[in-house]
Design a protein around this motif. Structure first.
Motif, PDB file in Angstrom:
ATOM      1  N   PRO A  64       0.826  -1.207   0.000  1.00  0.00           N
ATOM      2  CA  PRO A  64       0.000   0.000   0.000  1.00  0.00           C
ATOM      3  C   PRO A  64       0.862   1.260   0.000  1.00  0.00           C
ATOM      4  O   PRO A  64       1.899   1.310   0.642  1.00  0.00           O
ATOM      5  N   ARG A  65       0.399   2.262  -0.706  1.00  0.00           N
ATOM      6  CA  ARG A  65       1.097   3.543  -0.727  1.00  0.00           C
ATOM      7  C   ARG A  65       0.362   4.503   0.193  1.00  0.00           C
ATOM      8  O   ARG A  65      -0.825   4.764   0.006  1.00  0.00           O
ATOM      9  N   VAL A  66       1.081   4.987   1.182  1.00  0.00           N
ATOM     10  CA  VAL A  66       0.530   5.960   2.117  1.00  0.00           C
ATOM     11  C   VAL A  66       1.514   7.120   2.172  1.00  0.00           C
ATOM     12  O   VAL A  66       2.601   6.999   2.740  1.00  0.00           O
ATOM     13  N   ARG A 103      -0.910  12.516   7.497  1.00  0.00           N
ATOM     14  CA  ARG A 103      -1.241  11.917   6.214  1.00  0.00           C
ATOM     15  C   ARG A 103      -1.387  13.001   5.150  1.00  0.00           C
ATOM     16  O   ARG A 103      -2.153  13.938   5.315  1.00  0.00           O
ATOM     17  N   TRP A 154      -2.342   3.160   9.202  1.00  0.00           N
ATOM     18  CA  TRP A 154      -2.757   3.688   7.902  1.00  0.00           C
ATOM     19  C   TRP A 154      -2.456   2.675   6.791  1.00  0.00           C
ATOM     20  O   TRP A 154      -3.257   2.480   5.885  1.00  0.00           O
ATOM     21  N   ARG A 155      -1.284   2.040   6.870  1.00  0.00           N
ATOM     22  CA  ARG A 155      -0.923   1.022   5.863  1.00  0.00           C
ATOM     23  C   ARG A 155      -1.879  -0.156   5.921  1.00  0.00           C
ATOM     24  O   ARG A 155      -2.323  -0.662   4.897  1.00  0.00           O
ATOM     25  N   SER A 156      -2.206  -0.581   7.119  1.00  0.00           N
ATOM     26  CA  SER A 156      -3.141  -1.692   7.279  1.00  0.00           C
ATOM     27  C   SER A 156      -4.518  -1.333   6.729  1.00  0.00           C
ATOM     28  O   SER A 156      -5.179  -2.148   6.073  1.00  0.00           O
ATOM     29  N   GLU A 157      -4.962  -0.107   6.981  1.00  0.00           N
ATOM     30  CA  GLU A 157      -6.256   0.342   6.458  1.00  0.00           C
ATOM     31  C   GLU A 157      -6.259   0.322   4.931  1.00  0.00           C
ATOM     32  O   GLU A 157      -7.256  -0.064   4.309  1.00  0.00           O
ATOM     33  N   GLU A 158      -5.141   0.709   4.327  1.00  0.00           N
ATOM     34  CA  GLU A 158      -5.046   0.685   2.862  1.00  0.00           C
ATOM     35  C   GLU A 158      -5.116  -0.746   2.338  1.00  0.00           C
ATOM     36  O   GLU A 158      -5.767  -1.018   1.330  1.00  0.00           O
ATOM     37  N   ARG A 161      -8.731  -1.888   2.547  1.00  0.00           N
ATOM     38  CA  ARG A 161      -9.580  -1.293   1.513  1.00  0.00           C
ATOM     39  C   ARG A 161      -9.512  -2.058   0.204  1.00  0.00           C
ATOM     40  O   ARG A 161     -10.459  -2.080  -0.574  1.00  0.00           O
ATOM     41  N   ARG A 162      -8.353  -2.675  -0.031  1.00  0.00           N
ATOM     42  CA  ARG A 162      -8.150  -3.393  -1.293  1.00  0.00           C
ATOM     43  C   ARG A 162      -8.899  -4.719  -1.337  1.00  0.00           C
ATOM     44  O   ARG A 162      -9.081  -5.273  -2.410  1.00  0.00           O
TER      45      ARG A 162
END
Length: 163
Positions: A64-66, A103, A154-158, A161-162
């Protein structure tokens, strides 16, 4: 109210089943590397990024890109920069500690440079830690002891989402 040992254990088990029990994970989280988790009757969840223990992120999926704006202190200066991979970026920047993450990307970084221009060291992205900048960093890090935990979340949330 006093309870006997049997009822204390029963009450603990009831609360742990409902709210989970924080403990050391039986293995490292494959997403963020944390060793702390929450144990539920249905299994373990990472306490940092909330990824279910044992679930492997799909290797074919790009990480994931954050994008974040980071605030890193070195001596009496603070660098305000941006990166999509702050671990790699900060590995090559001299710093004593990471103060906070926010962010956002280049546009937010540029706005912060303008906002704190009065404290800027000439010719770069380094700033004096004046009252305004210290207050901003404190607001960003409110309730978060480790800024990396927020980034990992935040990375985990991204990832979530996928799929």
């Amino acid at each position: 109210m006093s309870l006997c040992a049997l009822h204390v254990v029963a009450a603990y088990d009831w609360v742990a089943a409902r709210d989970g029990a924080t403990d050391v994970l039986p293995g490292v989280c494959l997403v963020c590397g944390s060793r702390v988790g929450v144990r539920y009757p249905s299994g373990w969840v990472c306490a940092v990024c909330e990824w279910r223990l044992g679930e492997v992120p799909d290797g074919e999926v790009a990480p994931p890109r954050v994008d974040v704006v980071y605030y890193a202190r070195w001596r009496d200066r603070v660098k305000i920069g941006t990166s999509a991979n702050p671990r790699r970026r900060l590995a090559v920047i001299p710093h004593d500690e990471v103060l906070a993450f926010e962010r956002g990307g280049r546009l937010l970084e540029q706005r912060r440079h303008v906002e704190f221009a009065a404290a800027r060291w000439p010719g770069g992205e380094w700033f004096r830690l004046d009252d305004d900048l210290a207050r901003h960093v404190a607001e960003l890090s409110a309730g978060e002891v480790d800024p990396w935990a927020r980034y990992d979340r935040w990375r985990s949330e991204e990832l979530a989402r996928r799929g």
